[in-house]
Write an enzyme that holds these catalytic residues in place. Sequence first.
Site, PDB file in Angstrom:
ATOM      1  N   LYS A  95      31.444  13.254  39.912  1.00 32.32           N
ATOM      2  CA  LYS A  95      31.546  13.164  41.364  1.00 32.32           C
ATOM      3  C   LYS A  95      30.415  13.873  42.114  1.00 32.32           C
ATOM      4  CE  LYS A  95      35.666  11.026  42.011  1.00 32.32           C
ATOM      5  NZ  LYS A  95      36.429  11.219  40.832  1.00 32.32           N
ATOM      6  N   GLU A 117      37.524  12.567  51.776  1.00 31.24           N
ATOM      7  CA  GLU A 117      38.895  12.377  51.309  1.00 31.24           C
ATOM      8  C   GLU A 117      38.943  12.825  49.857  1.00 31.24           C
ATOM      9  OE1 GLU A 117      36.566  10.175  51.048  1.00 31.24           O
ATOM     10  OE2 GLU A 117      36.805   9.485  48.974  1.00 31.24           O
ATOM     11  N   SER A 384      33.516  10.729  31.822  1.00 34.64           N
ATOM     12  CA  SER A 384      33.319  10.984  33.260  1.00 34.64           C
ATOM     13  C   SER A 384      33.724  12.376  33.711  1.00 34.64           C
ATOM     14  CB  SER A 384      34.063   9.926  34.084  1.00 34.64           C
ATOM     15  OG  SER A 384      35.442   9.929  33.775  1.00 34.64           O
TER      16      SER A 384
HETATM   17  C1  LIG Z   1      37.439  10.367  40.281  1.00 35.47           C
HETATM   18  C2  LIG Z   1      37.311  10.217  38.836  1.00 35.47           C
HETATM   19  C3  LIG Z   1      37.322   8.950  38.204  1.00 35.47           C
HETATM   20  C4  LIG Z   1      37.569   7.666  38.931  1.00 35.47           C
HETATM   21  O1  LIG Z   1      36.698   7.356  39.950  1.00 35.47           O
HETATM   22  P1  LIG Z   1      35.513   6.300  39.811  1.00 35.47           P
HETATM   23  O2  LIG Z   1      34.961   6.222  41.172  1.00 35.47           O
HETATM   24  O3  LIG Z   1      36.096   5.011  39.333  1.00 35.47           O
HETATM   25  O4  LIG Z   1      34.551   6.860  38.834  1.00 35.47           O
HETATM   26  C5  LIG Z   1      37.108   8.894  36.846  1.00 35.47           C
HETATM   27  N1  LIG Z   1      36.939  10.004  36.104  1.00 35.47           N
HETATM   28  C6  LIG Z   1      36.945  11.231  36.666  1.00 35.47           C
HETATM   29  C7  LIG Z   1      36.760  12.420  35.796  1.00 35.47           C
HETATM   30  C8  LIG Z   1      37.130  11.383  38.040  1.00 35.47           C
HETATM   31  O5  LIG Z   1      37.142  12.607  38.580  1.00 35.47           O
END
Ligand SMILES: *Cc1c(COP(=O)(O)O)cnc(C)c1O
Length: 403
Positions: A95, A117, A384
């Site tokens: 993020k 948000e 992610s």
């Molecule tokens: C917010 C988040 C997501 C999902 O959001 P995307 O915009 O689809 O990437 C996925 N993995 C993590 C660790 C997140 O914090």
Amino acid sequence: MPNKPITTGPDRRGYYGPYGGMYVPETLMAPLLELTDQYGQARRDPAFRRALNGYLRDFVGRPTPLYFAERMTRELGCAGVYLKREDLCHTGAHKINNSLGQALLAQRMGKHRVIAETGAGQHGVATATVAAMFGMECVIYMGAVDMERQALNVFRMRSLGAQVVPVTAGQQTLKEAISEAMRDWVTNVRTTHYILGSALGAHPYPRIVRDFQSVIGREARRQIKRQAGRLPTALVACVGGGSNSIGLFYPFIRDAQVQMIGVEAGGRGIRKGQHAARFAGGKVGILQGTKTFLLQDRHGQIELTHSVSAGLDYAAIGPEHSWLRDLGRVEYAHVTDREAVEAFDALGRWEGILPALETAHAFAWCVQQADRWQRDDVLVLNCSGRGDKDVQQVAAWKQEHTR
Ligand SMILES: *Cc1c(COP(=O)(O)O)cnc(C)c1O
């Protein structure tokens, strides 16, 4: 497959094929057009790019490693599974790549107040972090239900000096938080930039977020060529709004031989109100500024969604994903809460990495598809985020589902 370059957009009006656009009240048109213009200048400005790259390196910790997951490779019986370690970014997820870029953009536009948000709180924490670093005022809108579920992240945001505003309308989760942030933005647009957290919303947001997250795929492309000596067979990422996935996919989009798979939240199964797999149960509609696939009933009312991972729990998917699906360029799949929790455990034991529950959906799909992989296949999975934020959620889920 012919190596025909595909154009994903957006076009001048903000469309990806028939999706995207700017479906907003008149009062938001001027700020969105200003943002489009300012962003267009910033992205061509070498000084802006230099500043961004400097902070990405020294503050966020980029480039993140591309890690060869040896034991998972053996389990899946392919040539290599590589994890793009976005979980090692400062604040623990991808993020911050976007929050940082947009905060720099806000500075450039002379705006000293940022709002955002947040659902699970990860985007709120990333935004509060960069706002503190730049000395900007920061307000985060968060559904009251989410604030309770993610108390740790509320504490982190407040410790970073952000004001966290509970939103008590409707389901009291992410969708209502976005509406509240948009209301604030209309009122305070002269001083305020709205840092939207995923590849969603009205143009130019899906494009801005994609661009700032594409650092993931640019690095991964360089790294896999060096480490595996070739491009990957497939890229796999989880899809909430779609920012970590588009960030990984986009720099490979013209490499026709590279398969791409986006994994949505199948929740408790594909039944109304029990999941967040927009491509499994959704139809085209308009939500919060953009035309895309949504979970809605036959009157166009937004349906309730469910996922064990708060970050995937949203009724709409980013418009570029709807177009990539129509084009057949990206394949979309979904896994259940149970499969995600099992993958959370598996990755911990195989690789010593506790992934975020969102991320665990992408792992779960790779494991579920073990038969699909051949001995010479190379996979790149987007890791992610890290799972520290989710340990309580996992514990609660297990308690509820074992007796
Ligand atoms: C917010 C988040 C997501 C999902 O959001 P995307 O915009 O689809 O990437 C996925 N993995 C993590 C660790 C997140 O914090």
